[in-house]
Scaffold this active site. Structure first.
Site, PDB file in Angstrom:
ATOM      1  N   HIS B 122       0.829  -1.301  -0.116  1.00 49.86           N
ATOM      2  CA  HIS B 122       0.138   0.111   0.038  1.00 49.86           C
ATOM      3  C   HIS B 122       0.976   1.261   0.046  1.00 49.86           C
ATOM      4  O   HIS B 122       1.907   1.151   0.554  1.00 49.86           O
ATOM      5  CB  HIS B 122      -0.913  -0.126   1.350  1.00 49.86           C
ATOM      6  CG  HIS B 122      -1.812   0.889   1.386  1.00 49.86           C
ATOM      7  ND1 HIS B 122      -1.707   2.332   1.805  1.00 49.86           N
ATOM      8  CD2 HIS B 122      -3.268   0.647   1.237  1.00 49.86           C
ATOM      9  CE1 HIS B 122      -2.868   2.901   1.630  1.00 49.86           C
ATOM     10  NE2 HIS B 122      -3.889   1.881   1.406  1.00 49.86           N
ATOM     11  N   ASP B 199       2.970  -4.836   7.989  1.00 47.75           N
ATOM     12  CA  ASP B 199       1.723  -4.038   8.197  1.00 47.75           C
ATOM     13  C   ASP B 199       0.591  -4.867   8.199  1.00 47.75           C
ATOM     14  O   ASP B 199       0.267  -5.746   7.437  1.00 47.75           O
ATOM     15  CB  ASP B 199       1.798  -3.300   7.207  1.00 47.75           C
ATOM     16  CG  ASP B 199       0.229  -2.471   6.619  1.00 47.75           C
ATOM     17  OD1 ASP B 199      -0.753  -2.958   7.243  1.00 47.75           O
ATOM     18  OD2 ASP B 199       0.346  -1.830   5.555  1.00 47.75           O
ATOM     19  N   GLN B 202      -4.282  -5.691   6.826  1.00 45.98           N
ATOM     20  CA  GLN B 202      -5.265  -6.669   6.086  1.00 45.98           C
ATOM     21  C   GLN B 202      -5.328  -8.158   6.655  1.00 45.98           C
ATOM     22  O   GLN B 202      -6.037  -9.006   6.145  1.00 45.98           O
ATOM     23  CB  GLN B 202      -4.976  -6.925   4.477  1.00 45.98           C
ATOM     24  CG  GLN B 202      -5.183  -5.326   3.824  1.00 45.98           C
ATOM     25  CD  GLN B 202      -6.686  -4.893   3.760  1.00 45.98           C
ATOM     26  OE1 GLN B 202      -7.410  -5.483   4.083  1.00 45.98           O
ATOM     27  NE2 GLN B 202      -6.850  -3.526   3.551  1.00 45.98           N
ATOM     28  N   LYS B 225     -10.595  -1.791  10.356  1.00 45.58           N
ATOM     29  CA  LYS B 225     -10.532  -3.064   9.571  1.00 45.58           C
ATOM     30  C   LYS B 225     -10.923  -4.193  10.370  1.00 45.58           C
ATOM     31  O   LYS B 225     -11.045  -5.286   9.946  1.00 45.58           O
ATOM     32  CB  LYS B 225      -9.451  -3.321   9.067  1.00 45.58           C
ATOM     33  CG  LYS B 225      -8.430  -1.974   8.514  1.00 45.58           C
ATOM     34  CD  LYS B 225      -8.494  -2.016   6.931  1.00 45.58           C
ATOM     35  CE  LYS B 225      -7.682  -1.000   6.326  1.00 45.58           C
ATOM     36  NZ  LYS B 225      -7.942  -0.306   5.057  1.00 45.58           N
ATOM     37  N   CYS B 363      -4.687   2.278  -4.003  1.00 42.13           N
ATOM     38  CA  CYS B 363      -3.713   2.820  -3.313  1.00 42.13           C
ATOM     39  C   CYS B 363      -2.348   1.852  -3.442  1.00 42.13           C
ATOM     40  O   CYS B 363      -1.270   1.816  -2.485  1.00 42.13           O
ATOM     41  CB  CYS B 363      -3.683   3.019  -1.838  1.00 42.13           C
ATOM     42  SG  CYS B 363      -5.037   4.087  -1.475  1.00 42.13           S
TER      43      CYS B 363
END
Lengths: 139, 405
Positions: B122, B199, B202, B225, B363
């Site tokens: 991202h 990260d 997700q 999220k 993104c």
């Protein structure tokens, strides 16, 4: 026909359409009738900012009238630009600058577009008016 | 708890909404997940009953707010199995967390050092590092993607060396849904003396993450999220590493001693939490984790996998449809295009059916460049979706296809 007369006709056409599918189908059909844009004009300079899909708009001026060519990589955006050019192409700068553009609200197109697309429509109109203003200064 | 999707859906008020006269079908969970009523009520409860600044007042309301805020930190620690609660920094979200780390390493690295990023990031895990290398001139290298969209681990092994100081990548790609082999990447990185930032924006909503077992150095995720509110997330860092980093922001709460000559920073975690934080958001984040744990991440994982397989198989039956990153190791995201059609056109027509998908580059422009495309339609699933909704999606895509061709 003047811009506002033609705009009124279009708004009337739209008012007979029952639901969004007909309006979308109309735009999709119109996108196919748009004159082919000369590929040499599909430059980054001619891209309209504020559209999420690519929309190119090129203009030329013969001293009296402005001639637009446009294209998009998305069909619905191309349909929107086709609606605008059907009414605004081959007009003098003054016709465009002084025109009553209320037909855009009357056809109710904006409410059928996503906010991004509605912004795209505004950006296209702004760019057309910008060219008209620039050419009006030449006269 | 047995998993019953119809009962679960009753917890989400937004699912009662009509869009263009149709029931909302929400397939944009990777951008923001929907919020259950218990989380929504925890926010209004805070403002109704104990709205006060934290760590400051001696009065009861401030103490209640402080306690609720700190209890969320402990819930995050427990949920992700961090060793100490002070290793959990409450941030505004993943982007903020990554900026804290990239900023923290600005003065620790020089032009002799190297950092490695994956090619499927991202933009928020690319730009902060580019801003860092502009200042310290460390060398930024990229792990390329293989043809199917997976990371080329052999290439990674060939570029990592003792010069590599940080390796940073997403656990799951937001644009493709591919799960990266982070265990292997962490092991290789540590062998070369590099630290790893994952990260988890997700991944954290879809399966269990055990920070100590992973032995990851830094990890971050966003509450929005994870059934929580926007504007809150966390950064995990190993205590000894976080202690060495200069804070990104200065202000109240993050100091222990201030004179005009010199300021001494507070201990962890407050050193990184300058200013009045998003108190209601942090508390609601705790409630969101409670909600997820009530359903059970294993139940969520199994159900979402079933949905993913069903959706993938159904989509593949559509002629001219191509899925990007169609690998075996995936979670909850399907990115696709249909031959000769623009993703925006498909997305616009799906919206008319009340179906929310994301279209565009997500993104993640480098991934789009890898596949030589300008964007995709992204369907991202969650445990609140049903097979019936997937059937409606397929029906709507087929109508869009007919209209647009």
């Amino acid at each position: 026909m003047t811009i506002s007369e033609q705009g009124k006709c279009l708004a009337e056409d739209f008012s007979f359409m029952e639901d969004w599918t007909e309006k979308y189908q109309y735009m999709i059909d119109l996108s196919k009738s748009l004159d082919k844009m000369n590929s040499k004009f599909k430059t980054d300079d001619n891209l309209i900012k504020g559209c999420q899909s690519k929309v190119w708009l090129h203009s030329s001026f013969d001293g009296k009238k402005i001639h637009f060519q446009a294209d998009s990589d998305a069909i619905i955006s191309k349909g929107i630009v086709a609606i605008l050019l059907n009414i605004l192409n081959d007009r003098s700068p003054n016709e465009i600058l002084s025109a009553d553009m209320s037909f855009i609200d009357e056809i109710g197109l904006k409410e059928h577009l996503s906010p991004n697309r509605a912004n795209g429509l505004s950006s296209m109109l702004k760019q057309i008016k910008f060219y008209a203003l620039a050419y009006s200064k030449l006269n | 708890m047995t998993f019953n999707v119809e009962n679960i859906r009753k917890d989400f008020p937004i699912l009662e909404r009509k869009i263009n006269g149709k029931s909302l079908i929400y397939f944009d969970n990777a951008a923001t997940s929907q919020t259950p009523i218990s989380v929504i009520e925890s926010i209004s409860d805070y403002y109704k009953k104990y709205n006060a600044n934290i760590h400051r007042g001696v009065h009861s309301v401030s103490e209640e707010a402080t306690e609720a805020y700190e209890s969320s930190r402990k819930k995050i620690q427990k949920h992700f199995n961090a060793n100490f609660s002070e290793e959990i920094i409450l941030t505004s979200g993943t982007t903020h967390s990554i900026n804290i780390i990239a900023n923290g390493y600005t003065d620790l690295l020089t032009s002799d050092d190297e950092i490695i990023v994956s090619g499927m990031e991202h933009h928020s895990n690319i730009v902060p590092w580019q801003m860092m290398v502009e200042k310290n001139h460390a060398k930024l290298s990229v792990i390329p993607l293989k043809e199917n969209g997976e990371l080329d681990i052999d290439h990674f092994k060939s570029i990592i060396s003792e010069k590599t100081k940080i390796v940073f990548l997403n656990h799951v790609s937001n644009a493709l849904g591919i799960i990266n082999p982070i265990e292997e990447i962490i092991e290789i990185s540590h062998r070369n003396g590099a630290v790893v930032l994952i990260d988890g924006a997700q991944s954290s909503a879809h399966f269990t993450i055990d920070l100590q077992k992973l032995d990851v150095d830094y990890f971050t995720a966003s509450a929005h999220k994870l059934c929580g509110p926007t504007g809150i997330g966390f950064l995990y860092g190993k205590k000894n590493l976080l202690e060495k980093l200069t804070p990104l922001m200065g202000g109240g709460e993050m100091i222990s001693d201030v004179t005009f000559e010199k300021t001494t920073y507070a201990e962890l975690p407050h050193k990184f939490e300058a200013g009045t934080p998003n108190i209601s958001g942090a508390i609601a984040f705790g409630y969101a984790l409670d909600y997820i744990n009530k359903i059970g991440l294993d139940n969520i994982y199994n159900y979402e996998n079933e949905l993913l397989n069903y959706a993938t198989q159904s989509l593949k039956k559509i002629e001219g449809l191509k899925i990007y990153g169609d690998t075996n190791n995936k979670t909850s995201v399907i990115s696709f295009n249909i031959e000769n059609l623009h993703p925006y056109d498909i997305g616009s027509i799906l919206d008319k059916f009340g179906i929310a998908v994301r279209t565009g580059q997500h993104c993640a422009q480098p991934i789009m460049d890898h596949f030589l495309i300008s964007g995709t339609v992204r369907v991202s699933l969650s445990f609140i979706n049903t097979k019936k909704e997937i059937d409606k999606l397929i029906e709507a895509i087929n109508i869009a296809k007919t209209m647009l061709s």
